[in-house]
Scaffold this active site. Structure first.
Site, mmCIF file in Angstrom:
data_model
loop_
_atom_site.group_PDB
_atom_site.id
_atom_site.type_symbol
_atom_site.label_atom_id
_atom_site.label_comp_id
_atom_site.label_asym_id
_atom_site.label_seq_id
_atom_site.Cartn_x
_atom_site.Cartn_y
_atom_site.Cartn_z
ATOM 1 N N LYS A 22 0.832 -1.204 0.000
ATOM 2 C CA LYS A 22 0.000 0.000 0.000
ATOM 3 C C LYS A 22 0.871 1.261 0.000
ATOM 4 O O LYS A 22 0.639 2.186 -0.773
ATOM 5 C CB LYS A 22 -0.891 0.024 1.245
ATOM 6 C CG LYS A 22 -1.554 1.361 1.488
ATOM 7 C CD LYS A 22 -2.423 1.369 2.721
ATOM 8 C CE LYS A 22 -1.718 1.731 4.006
ATOM 9 N NZ LYS A 22 -1.427 3.167 4.189
ATOM 10 N N ASN A 23 1.884 1.289 0.870
ATOM 11 C CA ASN A 23 2.667 2.511 1.016
ATOM 12 C C ASN A 23 3.606 2.772 -0.154
ATOM 13 O O ASN A 23 4.229 3.817 -0.233
ATOM 14 C CB ASN A 23 3.461 2.489 2.332
ATOM 15 C CG ASN A 23 2.550 2.749 3.525
ATOM 16 O OD1 ASN A 23 1.371 3.037 3.357
ATOM 17 N ND2 ASN A 23 3.106 2.626 4.713
ATOM 18 N N CYS A 119 -5.241 13.398 13.010
ATOM 19 C CA CYS A 119 -5.781 12.085 12.699
ATOM 20 C C CYS A 119 -5.652 11.256 13.945
ATOM 21 O O CYS A 119 -5.079 11.696 14.937
ATOM 22 C CB CYS A 119 -5.062 11.442 11.528
ATOM 23 S SG CYS A 119 -3.484 10.756 11.967
ATOM 24 N N ARG A 124 0.368 14.832 13.110
ATOM 25 C CA ARG A 124 0.932 14.583 11.778
ATOM 26 C C ARG A 124 0.973 15.805 10.860
ATOM 27 O O ARG A 124 0.219 15.902 9.886
ATOM 28 C CB ARG A 124 0.181 13.432 11.095
ATOM 29 C CG ARG A 124 0.313 12.147 11.872
ATOM 30 C CD ARG A 124 -0.337 10.985 11.188
ATOM 31 N NE ARG A 124 0.495 10.387 10.176
ATOM 32 C CZ ARG A 124 0.240 9.214 9.603
ATOM 33 N NH1 ARG A 124 -0.826 8.550 9.945
ATOM 34 N NH2 ARG A 124 1.037 8.730 8.703
ATOM 35 N N ASP A 309 4.671 0.860 11.956
ATOM 36 C CA ASP A 309 3.486 0.169 11.421
ATOM 37 C C ASP A 309 3.407 -1.295 11.859
ATOM 38 O O ASP A 309 2.435 -1.980 11.529
ATOM 39 C CB ASP A 309 3.470 0.251 9.889
ATOM 40 C CG ASP A 309 3.106 1.649 9.397
ATOM 41 O OD1 ASP A 309 2.688 2.484 10.225
ATOM 42 O OD2 ASP A 309 3.231 1.899 8.186
ATOM 43 N N ARG A 401 -8.620 -0.574 4.501
ATOM 44 C CA ARG A 401 -7.728 0.449 3.951
ATOM 45 C C ARG A 401 -6.361 -0.135 3.626
ATOM 46 O O ARG A 401 -5.672 0.378 2.745
ATOM 47 C CB ARG A 401 -7.529 1.580 4.965
ATOM 48 C CG ARG A 401 -8.746 2.452 5.179
ATOM 49 C CD ARG A 401 -8.401 3.619 6.075
ATOM 50 N NE ARG A 401 -7.074 4.107 5.714
ATOM 51 C CZ ARG A 401 -6.211 4.651 6.563
ATOM 52 N NH1 ARG A 401 -6.526 4.791 7.826
ATOM 53 N NH2 ARG A 401 -5.035 5.063 6.150
#
Ligand code: UD1
Length: 421
Positions: A22-23, A119, A124, A309, A401
């Site tokens: 994803k990243n 968030c 952030r 993560d 997500r």
């Protein structure tokens, strides 16, 4: 809203295929805005965040089409930019939307991008993105919650030094610099493998970049970029998560499409905790080395350090280890929202500032819990897989997500997991 029902206690056995990252996918999609030629991406994961990014570039003027019936191959083509804006409703849902800022400014000389705001895992900010673009000659104003950036004469190369590495800022500035006049140097750049993946695509588009993956990246601007084709790297966070799924359930998983070295520091920490990781032709085997997990301290750091993560997942693993583990978060404030939920499952965890002390327990017990952010959600899935009885996880849209076909992949290796609307 969907919920997941998990009945724990089944050791997972079998093979799991790791999806494209994803990243990496998100900046690569943004990078396609830099050229008027088609860019083809392979191994694009089917994720809500990817859909959001596609929707954003489509609004900007990109046609996004699936190629050749292959689900993970997408052709992105932006003959001209029809808009310069990333609106609030998209940026709010996905911070990575700010990655269109650099490409828009570089190609069109203007961009209007909503400020992401707070968030769930802390404030952030995007100050490093903005300061870097200003160094490259952009004029930036904050108007009505939007960043309005202009560079009517185009961007110019610059030396940019980050006080701390930022993945997103490194990517935004690297993309912007590819079309700037003259040469740029990013000092103190983030070194994540996803940045290397982005540089590979940019280079095959004709960009001149050296040093991606180190803390000094040099970019020589070119007048225009061409189309290209690129296969997205595997998701190292997903790979690490499945390694931990094998370990926490006392099972054995073959994790494919994931070179072991991608795990970075998590690899050593898992081994220290008693997880055996054996390299295979296209991935690795994960299981407990001798049946017992040991408490191991970790501190999150920028790559190649232990990934923030993977912090929540590692905490779930430590909650059933022998002895205690100190888990320290240094990248994001407020990234311990999984703690009260893990405690509901019987974990013994106390938080002191940026550190959580985890005292291992013999068994977790199923309970209703609530997912709060992407990585927190999956840590609850791991805990539930190990827990006795049934766990109901609410608000699982976070999982969609970032984890492709999570419940299908887990069910295929024996998990008793079900999604209910
Ligand atoms: C990316 C990843 C995310 C991961 C994070 C850290 C993507 C799409 N997301 O997020 O999954 O958790 O890296 O590995 O790749 N900071 C500032 N000013 C800025 C930018 C960042 O102070 O302008 C701070 C952040 O608040 C944070 C730290 O720098 O404390 C690192 O953030 P950053 O690397 O930018 O994270 P993201 O790129 O948002």
């Amino acid at each position: 809203m969907d919920r997941l029902l998990i009945t724990g206690g089944v050791p997972l056995e079998g093979t799991v295929w790791v999806s494209g990252a994803k990243n990496a996918a998100l900046p690569l999609i943004a990078a396609s805005l830099l050229t008027d030629r088609p860019v083809e991406l392979d191994q694009v994961p089917e994720l809500v965040d990817v859909t959001s990014m596609l929707r954003l570039v489509q609004r900007i003027g990109t046609s996004a089409t699936h190629v050749g019936g292959a689900p993970g191959r997408i052709r992105l083509h932006t003959p001209e930019l029809l808009s310069h804006e990333a609106p609030y409703d998209l940026v709010r849902k996905m911070r990575a939307s700010v990655l269109v800022l650099g490409p828009l400014l570089a190609r069109a000389g203007r961009a209007r991008v909503s400020l992401p705001g707070g968030c769930a895992i802390g404030p952030r900010p995007i100050d490093l993105h903005l300061k870097g673009l200003e160094r490259m000659g952009a004029r930036i104003e904050l108007v009505d919650g939007y960043v309005e950036a202009r560079a009517p004469e185009g961007l110019r190369g610059a030396e940019i030094e980050f006080p701390q590495p930022s993945v997103g800022a490194t990517e935004n500035l690297m993309m912007a610099a590819t079309l700037a006049r003259g040469s740029s140097r990013i000092v103190g750049a983030a070194r994540e493998p996803e940045i290397v993946d982005l540089s590979l695509l940019l280079r095959s588009m004709g960009a001149r970049i050296e040093g991606a993956g180190t803390s000094v990246i040099e970019i020589e601007g070119v007048a225009r970029l061409d189309g290209a084709r690129h296969s997205i790297m595997p998701d190292r966070i997903e790979a690490g998560t499945y390694a931990m799924a094998a370990a926490i359930t006392g099972g054995r998983l073959e994790v494919r499409n994931a070179p072991l070295e991608l795990l970075g520091a998590a690899r050593e920490k898992l081994v220290e905790a008693g997880v055996e990781l054996v390299e295979t032709a296209d991935g690795f085997l994960a299981r407990r080395a001798n049946g017992i997990l040991e408490g191991v301290d970790v501190m999150t750091r920028p790559y190649p350090g232990f990934a923030t993560d993977l912090q929540a997942q590692f905490m779930a693993l430590m909650s059933v280890a022998r002895g205690a583990a100190m888990v320290t978060e240094t990248i994001f404030e407020n990234r311990f929202m999984h703690v009260p939920e893990l405690v509901r499952l019987g974990a013994r965890i106390t938080v002191h500032g940026g550190s959580a002390l985890v005292r291992g327990v013999e068994r977790l017990k199923g309970a209703p819990v609530m997912a709060t952010d992407l990585r927190a959600s999956v840590s609850l899935v791991l805990a539930a897989l190990a827990a006795e009885g049934r766990t109901e996880i609410n608000r699982i849209y976070h999982l969609d997500r970032g984890y492709e076909h999570l419940e299908k992949k887990l069910a295929a290796v024996g998990a008793r997991i079900e999604r209910v609307p």
